[in-house]
Each structure stands twice: as C-alpha cells, then as structure tokens.
Design an enzyme around this catalytic site. Structure first.
Site, PDB file in Angstrom:
ATOM      1  N   ARG A  33       0.854  -1.203   0.000  1.00 35.87           N
ATOM      2  CA  ARG A  33       0.000   0.000   0.000  1.00 35.87           C
ATOM      3  C   ARG A  33       0.876   1.235   0.000  1.00 35.87           C
ATOM      4  O   ARG A  33       1.748   1.375   0.850  1.00 35.87           O
ATOM      5  CB  ARG A  33      -0.903   0.020   1.231  1.00 35.87           C
ATOM      6  CG  ARG A  33      -1.900  -1.113   1.189  1.00 35.87           C
ATOM      7  CD  ARG A  33      -2.852  -1.073   2.369  1.00 35.87           C
ATOM      8  NE  ARG A  33      -3.553  -2.336   2.410  1.00 35.87           N
ATOM      9  CZ  ARG A  33      -4.476  -2.670   3.286  1.00 35.87           C
ATOM     10  NH1 ARG A  33      -4.808  -1.817   4.238  1.00 35.87           N
ATOM     11  NH2 ARG A  33      -5.056  -3.844   3.250  1.00 35.87           N
ATOM     12  N   SER A 126      -7.759  -1.203   0.767  1.00 33.90           N
ATOM     13  CA  SER A 126      -8.772  -1.497   1.780  1.00 33.90           C
ATOM     14  C   SER A 126      -9.462  -0.255   2.341  1.00 33.90           C
ATOM     15  O   SER A 126     -10.116   0.457   1.604  1.00 33.90           O
ATOM     16  CB  SER A 126      -8.132  -2.314   2.891  1.00 33.90           C
ATOM     17  OG  SER A 126      -9.110  -2.779   3.760  1.00 33.90           O
ATOM     18  N   HIS A 127      -9.244   0.034   3.620  1.00 33.76           N
ATOM     19  CA  HIS A 127      -9.935   1.153   4.261  1.00 33.76           C
ATOM     20  C   HIS A 127      -9.149   2.451   4.141  1.00 33.76           C
ATOM     21  O   HIS A 127      -9.613   3.489   4.620  1.00 33.76           O
ATOM     22  CB  HIS A 127     -10.158   0.823   5.737  1.00 33.76           C
ATOM     23  CG  HIS A 127      -8.868   0.519   6.420  1.00 33.76           C
ATOM     24  ND1 HIS A 127      -8.225  -0.687   6.243  1.00 33.76           N
ATOM     25  CD2 HIS A 127      -8.086   1.258   7.209  1.00 33.76           C
ATOM     26  CE1 HIS A 127      -7.099  -0.664   6.920  1.00 33.76           C
ATOM     27  NE2 HIS A 127      -6.973   0.510   7.522  1.00 33.76           N
ATOM     28  N   ASP A 292     -15.986  -1.704   4.686  1.00 30.13           N
ATOM     29  CA  ASP A 292     -14.857  -0.877   4.254  1.00 30.13           C
ATOM     30  C   ASP A 292     -14.738  -0.861   2.727  1.00 30.13           C
ATOM     31  O   ASP A 292     -15.546  -1.476   2.015  1.00 30.13           O
ATOM     32  CB  ASP A 292     -13.549  -1.312   4.930  1.00 30.13           C
ATOM     33  CG  ASP A 292     -13.007  -2.616   4.391  1.00 30.13           C
ATOM     34  OD1 ASP A 292     -13.803  -3.406   3.839  1.00 30.13           O
ATOM     35  OD2 ASP A 292     -11.794  -2.845   4.503  1.00 30.13           O
ATOM     36  N   ASP A 294     -12.943  -2.267   0.429  1.00 28.85           N
ATOM     37  CA  ASP A 294     -12.874  -3.504  -0.363  1.00 28.85           C
ATOM     38  C   ASP A 294     -13.827  -4.577   0.139  1.00 28.85           C
ATOM     39  O   ASP A 294     -13.800  -5.714  -0.354  1.00 28.85           O
ATOM     40  CB  ASP A 294     -11.438  -4.030  -0.432  1.00 28.85           C
ATOM     41  CG  ASP A 294     -10.893  -4.423   0.930  1.00 28.85           C
ATOM     42  OD1 ASP A 294     -11.263  -3.779   1.931  1.00 28.85           O
ATOM     43  OD2 ASP A 294     -10.090  -5.380   0.997  1.00 28.85           O
ATOM     44  N   ASP A 296     -14.174  -6.249   3.027  1.00 31.31           N
ATOM     45  CA  ASP A 296     -13.848  -7.360   3.927  1.00 31.31           C
ATOM     46  C   ASP A 296     -14.071  -7.024   5.398  1.00 31.31           C
ATOM     47  O   ASP A 296     -14.087  -7.908   6.238  1.00 31.31           O
ATOM     48  CB  ASP A 296     -12.433  -7.908   3.676  1.00 31.31           C
ATOM     49  CG  ASP A 296     -11.350  -6.852   3.776  1.00 31.31           C
ATOM     50  OD1 ASP A 296     -11.674  -5.674   4.011  1.00 31.31           O
ATOM     51  OD2 ASP A 296     -10.168  -7.218   3.603  1.00 31.31           O
ATOM     52  N   ARG A 297     -14.250  -5.736   5.713  1.00 29.72           N
ATOM     53  CA  ARG A 297     -14.490  -5.370   7.114  1.00 29.72           C
ATOM     54  C   ARG A 297     -15.965  -5.075   7.365  1.00 29.72           C
ATOM     55  O   ARG A 297     -16.672  -4.662   6.440  1.00 29.72           O
ATOM     56  CB  ARG A 297     -13.720  -4.104   7.475  1.00 29.72           C
ATOM     57  CG  ARG A 297     -12.239  -4.290   7.474  1.00 29.72           C
ATOM     58  CD  ARG A 297     -11.563  -3.046   8.006  1.00 29.72           C
ATOM     59  NE  ARG A 297     -10.137  -3.275   8.027  1.00 29.72           N
ATOM     60  CZ  ARG A 297      -9.292  -2.650   8.831  1.00 29.72           C
ATOM     61  NH1 ARG A 297      -9.734  -1.732   9.652  1.00 29.72           N
ATOM     62  NH2 ARG A 297      -8.015  -2.937   8.804  1.00 29.72           N
ATOM     63  N   THR A 361      -1.457 -10.866  13.695  1.00 25.75           N
ATOM     64  CA  THR A 361      -2.375  -9.989  12.972  1.00 25.75           C
ATOM     65  C   THR A 361      -2.222 -10.176  11.458  1.00 25.75           C
ATOM     66  O   THR A 361      -1.112 -10.198  10.946  1.00 25.75           O
ATOM     67  CB  THR A 361      -2.069  -8.538  13.364  1.00 25.75           C
ATOM     68  OG1 THR A 361      -2.387  -8.381  14.743  1.00 25.75           O
ATOM     69  CG2 THR A 361      -2.881  -7.558  12.534  1.00 25.75           C
ATOM     70  N   GLU A 380     -10.747 -10.934  13.605  1.00 29.59           N
ATOM     71  CA  GLU A 380      -9.772 -10.014  14.150  1.00 29.59           C
ATOM     72  C   GLU A 380     -10.521  -8.849  14.795  1.00 29.59           C
ATOM     73  O   GLU A 380     -11.621  -8.492  14.373  1.00 29.59           O
ATOM     74  CB  GLU A 380      -8.884  -9.458  13.038  1.00 29.59           C
ATOM     75  CG  GLU A 380      -8.050 -10.502  12.337  1.00 29.59           C
ATOM     76  CD  GLU A 380      -7.005  -9.862  11.431  1.00 29.59           C
ATOM     77  OE1 GLU A 380      -5.868  -9.709  11.881  1.00 29.59           O
ATOM     78  OE2 GLU A 380      -7.340  -9.505  10.292  1.00 29.59           O
ATOM     79  N   SER A 382      -9.975  -5.920  14.362  1.00 33.07           N
ATOM     80  CA  SER A 382     -10.005  -4.803  13.424  1.00 33.07           C
ATOM     81  C   SER A 382     -11.211  -4.888  12.475  1.00 33.07           C
ATOM     82  O   SER A 382     -11.086  -4.639  11.287  1.00 33.07           O
ATOM     83  CB  SER A 382      -8.714  -4.787  12.623  1.00 33.07           C
ATOM     84  OG  SER A 382      -8.491  -6.056  12.036  1.00 33.07           O
ATOM     85  N   LYS A 393     -11.476 -12.245   5.017  1.00 36.38           N
ATOM     86  CA  LYS A 393     -12.576 -11.835   5.870  1.00 36.38           C
ATOM     87  C   LYS A 393     -13.673 -11.277   4.979  1.00 36.38           C
ATOM     88  O   LYS A 393     -13.397 -10.889   3.847  1.00 36.38           O
ATOM     89  CB  LYS A 393     -12.120 -10.826   6.923  1.00 36.38           C
ATOM     90  CG  LYS A 393     -11.379  -9.602   6.406  1.00 36.38           C
ATOM     91  CD  LYS A 393     -10.754  -8.865   7.584  1.00 36.38           C
ATOM     92  CE  LYS A 393     -10.177  -7.525   7.180  1.00 36.38           C
ATOM     93  NZ  LYS A 393      -8.773  -7.603   6.784  1.00 36.38           N
TER      94      LYS A 393
END
Ligand code: VG1
Ligand code: CO
Length: 569
Positions: A33, A126-127, A292, A294, A296-297, A361, A380, A382, A393
C-alpha cells in the site's frame, strides 16, 4: 474452453523492458500500500506485478490462470490493464476479471476458488482513503483464494530488490467494460479473458450459506441500514438486500462506488462511520452494518447505535453456530483469532470443547488452518470476521451471519449481547491508534518496550495507575508464532503484557500504513459479574486505569508528542 477465432490476427508483441528496483516494495499486513503517485511512477507497478507473478506462480506461471479485481478506487482500471498486459507477456493463459475491474476482496477470493484459478491480484488499499492523493494497493492471493503467506510475500520483496526487467504486451487492449469472453493472440500463446458480473457468483454463494427466506421474513418488521461507504460493497448490498430480500432502496446507503470514496475514510468504525452512528442514535432502526472500501471489514450496530465490538461479534457468532445453515451442514472443528483480539472467543471455545488458535495480525495466518480443516470461523479485532467459505474476511457475510442469529433468536442485538455476557462474562476491549507518527518515534517506542520486557525486574511486577488500581504481571513477551501446519515461524508480532485475571496490554506497529508509522495499543480486561446491569458499563470507563498504564509505560507522549489517539475503537 475453446477460443474464439483469433487465428487470422497478428499476435500481440511481447517486449522485455529494462528496469531497476524501487525501495520499499515489501508487502505489509495485507499487500503493498502506497500513495497513488508512488504506483504511478514508471515501472513501479510493473516491477511489483512481475515479482508477484514469479514469486506466486513459479514454475506454473506459463499456462496459469488468474483472477483480477479491485475496490474501484482511483488507478484500479489502469492497474488492471497493466496486470493483463504483464500476465499475458509472461504466458498466463486465462484471466477472470470483474466487469470494470470490480471485485470485492471476499468475492475475489470466492472467484479464485470457484473457477479453480491459480491465484489472483486484488487491487485495493482497503480502508485507506483513495483518489489521486489517496492510497492504492496491490495484493497477491494464492490458489486457495487467500492472501499469499509470508513465504511468498518475502519472495516478492526479494525479487523487487534485484529486478532488472519485466515482460509486457504493450499493445494488448482488453475491453473490461463488457461481460463476456475474449481471446487474444500473444507472441507464443493465447490469453483468454473472461469478464464476469462481479456480484452474481458471490450472491449465489451467500444464498447457499444462509437462509435468505428466513432473513427476509425477519426483516419484514424491521428497519435496517447497510452502509457501503462508497466502497465496493454498494452493488452487492443492493442485489442482496433490495433485489433479493425486497428491502426499500433507502436501506442501503452510499452504494455508488466512487474512486475517492467521496473523500472519506471507507473504514467502518465509530470514528469514520460516525454519520451512521448518529442516524442510529435516533432510535428509528433496529440494526445497521457498515463495510470498508474492499468489503472485507464490517461494523455491527444495534438499536440506538448499540455497538458490537468485533471481538464480541466473533464470540457471539461462535456461540450461535446453529443459526447459520453453512455451519450446520459443514460442521465446525475450531476457531481462531488474531493475537490482539480479545479472549471472548476462547471462552466460547472452552465451553463447547472446540479448538481455538491464536495467530499474528493479518488474515494470511488463518489460511493454513482453514485448509487443514482445523478452523471454520475466525476473526480479528479490526472489524474482520469470516469463515472458511472463502479465504478472506467477509463484511457482508458477517452482516448476514448477524441477521441469521437475530432471526433465529428473535432478539435484539443488545439482548443477544447481554445474554452472551451473562453466560461467558464480558471481555472489555479497546484499541488506541496513533496514526502518522514518525517512523523513528514508532521504532523507538517499540525498542523501549522490547528492552522493558527483557528486564528481569519487569517480570512479576505490579503496575498501578494514579488512582491505585493495580494489575499483577503474569507473562511478558514479543509474540512469536509457529504455524502448526507448515512450521513457519513469524517473530516480533507484538509486545504483550499479560496480567492476572484476563487483563492484557498489547503494542504493535501497523503494517498497512503508506507513510510514517501507526502505533496501536490494544487493551483488554475481563469481568465475570453476575449482575446483568453491570454489563452495560462503558468499556472506556472499565479500561481507563489500564489505558493510563499502557500509555505511560510506553512513553508514548514523550516519544511522539501525542496527547490523544487519532482513533479509538
Ligand atoms: C490492519 C489490522 C489487521 C488487518 C489488516 C488488513 O493491519 O490491524 O487486523 O488484517 O489491517 O485489513 P495493521 O498491520 O495496520 O494493524 V484490511 O481490511 O485493511 O485489508
Ligand atoms: Co479491507
């Protein structure tokens, strides 16, 4: 699969381009990233993609098949075309890509598994915020659909450090705006590109995993909100909740995928999704979830913005496996959580006699355990929850899992939690993030803590806050993990202060930031009271003494000049 009349066309030329290494192409907790501008530099993305192909596919590269998709952020389309050109030149024979380069992270994992592909590239940070001044990211996933394990990410990094050339078919043009199959003649071979509906396979799969009719019946008398935060989940949410379950369109918020996520952090927590929290506080809705960039959260909220910590969310799902048809059908052998995630899950595992693993993690550490059939549900702190239905996730999965529990129990989110705490006790948890401190300050803080844990005096010590609340040290270390399946060892995964009676402080540096350092402090405490109303206590209040100790012990203020964290979850 047969290929469509390309015989007469002249093959696309393949060129070998001289390049030289860039610093810092080391994949972090979840891929590489960096700011968009970094990826836009000539050869930067190309080098990383070439390294990913070699490290990820090795001998299998020629003739291999890949999935490609991303969260729609700025630079996704360009990066997708680059991957196609470089993959083609390296002999990849098939690419499955979401229309317009769109695939949520869990959907991409599913596509790799369903179409039995050899791997895939996921284009997301991601986020992290997006847009021309935001972040971009590239992640390589392996044939099980999961993030490449450390063996491969280390190899990618090694290759990027000595790369001298990459291969590319510069004139290859593939229209990814229209669904369907196309074949492209490349010097030395043929590439088939299948542009698929990014949503359909995933939705079909969710219908197998959950009882949509039961959820739909439950939702008839409920008011819910699902917030895509202008990330990739928009079209998935609309298809599932509006088209399939017949919810009013207003139930799904911010469903347009924007390349800069509307200028916001597409991060579902109490800080960055505060607008959803405010709406929920008005008390007109029974349930809300946010996702989020992408997909996954997830964040789960109940009536009046009752917040479910991700740690509790995982434990509640583990304690209610009978509510989810997939688990009923396939059985559940065990659970896993990342090390900083609270021990609420362990309490459930203990009670039902199932295995419970603690990994570093990062979702990549769950993959081997899932493939070996040791675990079926994991998460997780997160805001990541998932199962072995894919190898990432999965935010929407988590929301559907929660709705399944609510439908099955006919109870509110809050009551489900209160019942849970009454049975298992409550693990209070909070994470303090200090974003964007200098890399030096971050490193110094961790060095200081490392020294402290090696000092024999610290062992057996009692730590007190100014009010006199004290905690006796039970165990101190820098977490090290040996993968039970392949024996690989991951060191320095976080400093742990473990106190008696289930209190913990954990310190880590983030591995997903794109510049500077982010310090994370995780604090946990346990309460096994029998007075149900006591369980409504505020986590920040309960953990206050330990948080004070955590901040002081690390010398955080002195080293970073920060008085307050950037985000508290
Ligand atoms: C963070 C989270 C970690 C998560 C990772 C990727 O990593 O703490 O639990 O797996 O992000 O999630 P770090 O190294 O910054 O703490 V995602 O949704 O950003 O792909
Ligand atoms: Co994500």
């Amino acid at each position: 699969m047969s290929c469509c009349g390309v015989g007469a066309m002249a093959p696309n030329a393949v060129e070998t381009i001289k390049t030289s290494p860039f610093d810092g192409q080391k994949p972090g907790t979840s891929g590489l990233r960096k700011p968009v501008g970094t990826f836009q530099q000539p050869h930067y993305s190309e080098n990383f993609i070439q390294a990913g192909l070699i490290a990820g596919l090795g001998d299998k590269l020629v003739g291999s098949s890949l999935a490609v998709g991303g969260d729609g952020r700025f630079f996704c389309k360009e990066a997708a075309q680059l991957i196609i050109k470089i993959a083609a030149a390296n002999g990849v024979s098939k690419i499955v890509i979401g229309q317009n380069g769109i695939l949520s992270t869990p959907a991409c994992s599913h596509i790799i598994r369903k179409y039995e592909l050899d791997g895939g590239f996921i284009l997301t940070a991601s986020h992290n915020p997006g847009g021309p001044k935001g972040d971009f990211g590239i992640k390589y996933n392996i044939s099980n659909g999961g993030p490449a394990p450390e063996g491969i990410t280390n190899k990618i990094y090694e290759i990027t450090q000595k790369i001298t050339e990459y291969k590319i078919a510069p004139n290859l043009k593939v229209d990814i705006t229209r669904m369907g199959m196309s074949c492209h003649k490349i010097a030395g071979g043929t590439l088939t590109v299948e542009v698929i509906d990014p949503v359909q396979d995933y939705v079909d799969y969710m219908k197998e995993i959950f009882d949509f009719q039961a959820i739909q019946a439950y939702l008839k008398s409920k008011n819910v909100l699902l917030n895509a935060m202008n990330g990739v989940t928009g079209p998935y949410l609309q298809k599932i909740f509006v088209n399939e379950m017949q919810l009013p369109a207003e139930s799904c918020l911010n469903c347009e995928i924007l390349p800069d996520f509307g200028g916001k952090h597409p991060d579902p927590n109490l800080t960055y999704a505060s607008d959803l929290v405010e709406i929920m506080k008005q008390g007109k809705h029974d349930f809300a979830a946010a996702f989020d960039g992408d997909g996954d959260r997830n964040m789960i909220l109940g009536h009046k913005a009752f917040f479910v910590t991700p740690c509790d969310s995982l434990a509640v799902l583990a304690a209610n496996l009978e509510c989810i048809p997939y688990f009923q059908k396939h059985g559940v052998k065990g659970f896993a959580r990342s090390m900083p995630t609270s021990e609420a899950l362990d309490k459930v595992a203990e009670k039902c006699g199932k295995g419970c693993y603690e990994v570093p993690t990062g979702w990549k550490f769950f993959g081997n355990l899932m493939d070996a059939g040791k675990i079926n549900l994991c998460g997780e702190e997160s805001f990541g929850t998932g199962s072995d239905h894919v190898r990432e996730k999965d935010g929407i999965w988590a929301a559907l899992a929660w709705l399944s529990v609510l439908a099955h129990k006919q109870k509110s989110v809050e009551d489900v939690l209160l019942d849970h705490w009454e049975t298992y006790g409550r693990n209070y948890f909070s994470r303090y993030d200090y974003e964007n401190v200098s890399a030096e300050a971050g490193a110094k803080l961790m060095e200081g803590l490392d020294k402290l844990i090696q000092d024999p005096k610290t062992r057996g010590m009692t730590f007190s806050d100014p009010t006199g609340k004290s905690y006796r040290m039970q165990h101190l270390d820098n977490f090290e993990y040996t993968d039970p399946i392949d024996g690989s060892v991951s060191k320095n995964q976080g400093i742990r202060f473990i106190f008696e009676e289930g209190f913990r402080i954990i310190y880590r540096l983030s591995g997903t930031g794109s510049s500077g350092a982010t310090i994370r402090i995780y604090v946990e405490g346990y309460d096994r009271s029998d007075n149900a109303s006591f369980y409504k206590e505020d986590a920040q209040e309960f953990l206050k003494p330990l948080i004070t100790i955590a901040v002081r012990t690390s010398k955080l203020k002195e080293l970073t000049g920060r008085d307050q964290p950037t985000v508290i979850t």
